[in-house]
Design a protein around this motif. Structure first.
Motif, mmCIF file in Angstrom:
data_model
loop_
_atom_site.group_PDB
_atom_site.id
_atom_site.type_symbol
_atom_site.label_atom_id
_atom_site.label_comp_id
_atom_site.label_asym_id
_atom_site.label_seq_id
_atom_site.Cartn_x
_atom_site.Cartn_y
_atom_site.Cartn_z
ATOM 1 N N MET A 1 0.854 -1.167 0.000
ATOM 2 C CA MET A 1 0.000 0.000 0.000
ATOM 3 C C MET A 1 0.903 1.233 0.000
ATOM 4 O O MET A 1 1.877 1.299 0.723
ATOM 5 C CB MET A 1 -0.892 -0.037 1.252
ATOM 6 N N SER A 2 0.573 2.186 -0.843
ATOM 7 C CA SER A 2 1.364 3.401 -0.969
ATOM 8 C C SER A 2 0.508 4.598 -0.568
ATOM 9 O O SER A 2 -0.663 4.673 -0.916
ATOM 10 C CB SER A 2 1.839 3.548 -2.412
ATOM 11 N N ASN A 26 -8.281 12.251 2.862
ATOM 12 C CA ASN A 26 -9.584 12.152 2.211
ATOM 13 C C ASN A 26 -9.647 10.993 1.235
ATOM 14 O O ASN A 26 -10.688 10.374 1.061
ATOM 15 C CB ASN A 26 -9.919 13.460 1.483
ATOM 16 N N GLY A 27 -8.546 10.668 0.575
ATOM 17 C CA GLY A 27 -8.547 9.598 -0.407
ATOM 18 C C GLY A 27 -8.087 8.262 0.135
ATOM 19 O O GLY A 27 -8.101 7.265 -0.579
ATOM 20 N N CYS A 28 -7.675 8.208 1.381
ATOM 21 C CA CYS A 28 -7.123 6.977 1.959
ATOM 22 C C CYS A 28 -8.231 6.005 2.342
ATOM 23 O O CYS A 28 -9.215 6.379 2.974
ATOM 24 C CB CYS A 28 -6.275 7.325 3.172
ATOM 25 N N LEU A 61 3.785 0.920 2.648
ATOM 26 C CA LEU A 61 3.491 0.133 3.843
ATOM 27 C C LEU A 61 3.215 -1.295 3.390
ATOM 28 O O LEU A 61 2.237 -1.537 2.682
ATOM 29 C CB LEU A 61 2.257 0.687 4.568
ATOM 30 N N ASP A 62 4.072 -2.223 3.753
ATOM 31 C CA ASP A 62 3.868 -3.615 3.391
ATOM 32 C C ASP A 62 2.663 -4.155 4.156
ATOM 33 O O ASP A 62 2.661 -4.173 5.386
ATOM 34 C CB ASP A 62 5.122 -4.424 3.722
ATOM 35 N N ALA A 129 9.286 5.497 -0.589
ATOM 36 C CA ALA A 129 9.354 4.852 -1.915
ATOM 37 C C ALA A 129 9.947 5.789 -2.958
ATOM 38 O O ALA A 129 10.805 5.392 -3.739
ATOM 39 C CB ALA A 129 7.961 4.396 -2.336
ATOM 40 N N ARG A 130 9.479 7.027 -2.980
ATOM 41 C CA ARG A 130 9.951 7.964 -3.995
ATOM 42 C C ARG A 130 9.512 9.375 -3.629
ATOM 43 O O ARG A 130 8.590 9.556 -2.837
ATOM 44 C CB ARG A 130 9.432 7.600 -5.377
#
Length: 135
Positions: A1-2, A26-28, A61-62, A129-130
């Motif tokens: 999950m990013s 809001n988008g999570c 997040l793994d 991640a980036r």
């Protein structure tokens, strides 16, 4: 999950302090169960990306490790409750003393879990991640 977060503080070594932005919340999908709203948390900058305070980054997040970490946190202390209770009863202690020893078992379980995660902190931590501009 990013997830998209904002860097709030650069910590010594390869750690950064981050916070979810309001738009990210809001988008999570997990926003209803999130305990980091309005708070900061640490992320591991494993690849040592050059980051700046205020920069938006993506963290990973793994899911497997998140689930295992949650299970360890909850199951270990709860398993120690009946174990300590029946051990105290086997030793001939009364009901009240057995109950208190069982509660102590829960406390020891949480202490053990805390030590476990403290030793393996980076393994269960979100990973940078980036940078946002590196889509």
């Amino acid at each position: 999950m990013s997830e998209q977060v904002t860097v709030t503080h650069l910590l010594p070594g390869d750690l950064v302090e981050v916070s979810c932005t309001t738009s990210a919340c809001n988008g999570c999908k997990g926003s209803a169960f999130c305990n980091t709203k309005g708070r900061t948390f640490k992320a591991w900058n494993r690849d040592k990306l050059p980051l700046e305070v205020g920069e938006t980054i993506a963290i990973h997040l793994d899911q497997g490790r998140t689930i295992v970490g949650t299970l360890i946190t909850l199951v270990v202390p709860l398993l120690l409750f009946p174990l300590c209770y029946y051990l105290a009863k086997a030793l001939g202690l009364g009901e009240g003393a057995s109950f208190l020893l069982a509660l102590g078992g829960i406390g020891v379980g949480f202490l053990g879990v805390w030590l476990f995660f403290r030793k393996r902190q980076r393994r269960y931590m979100p990973i940078v991640a980036r940078k946002q501009d590196q889509d």
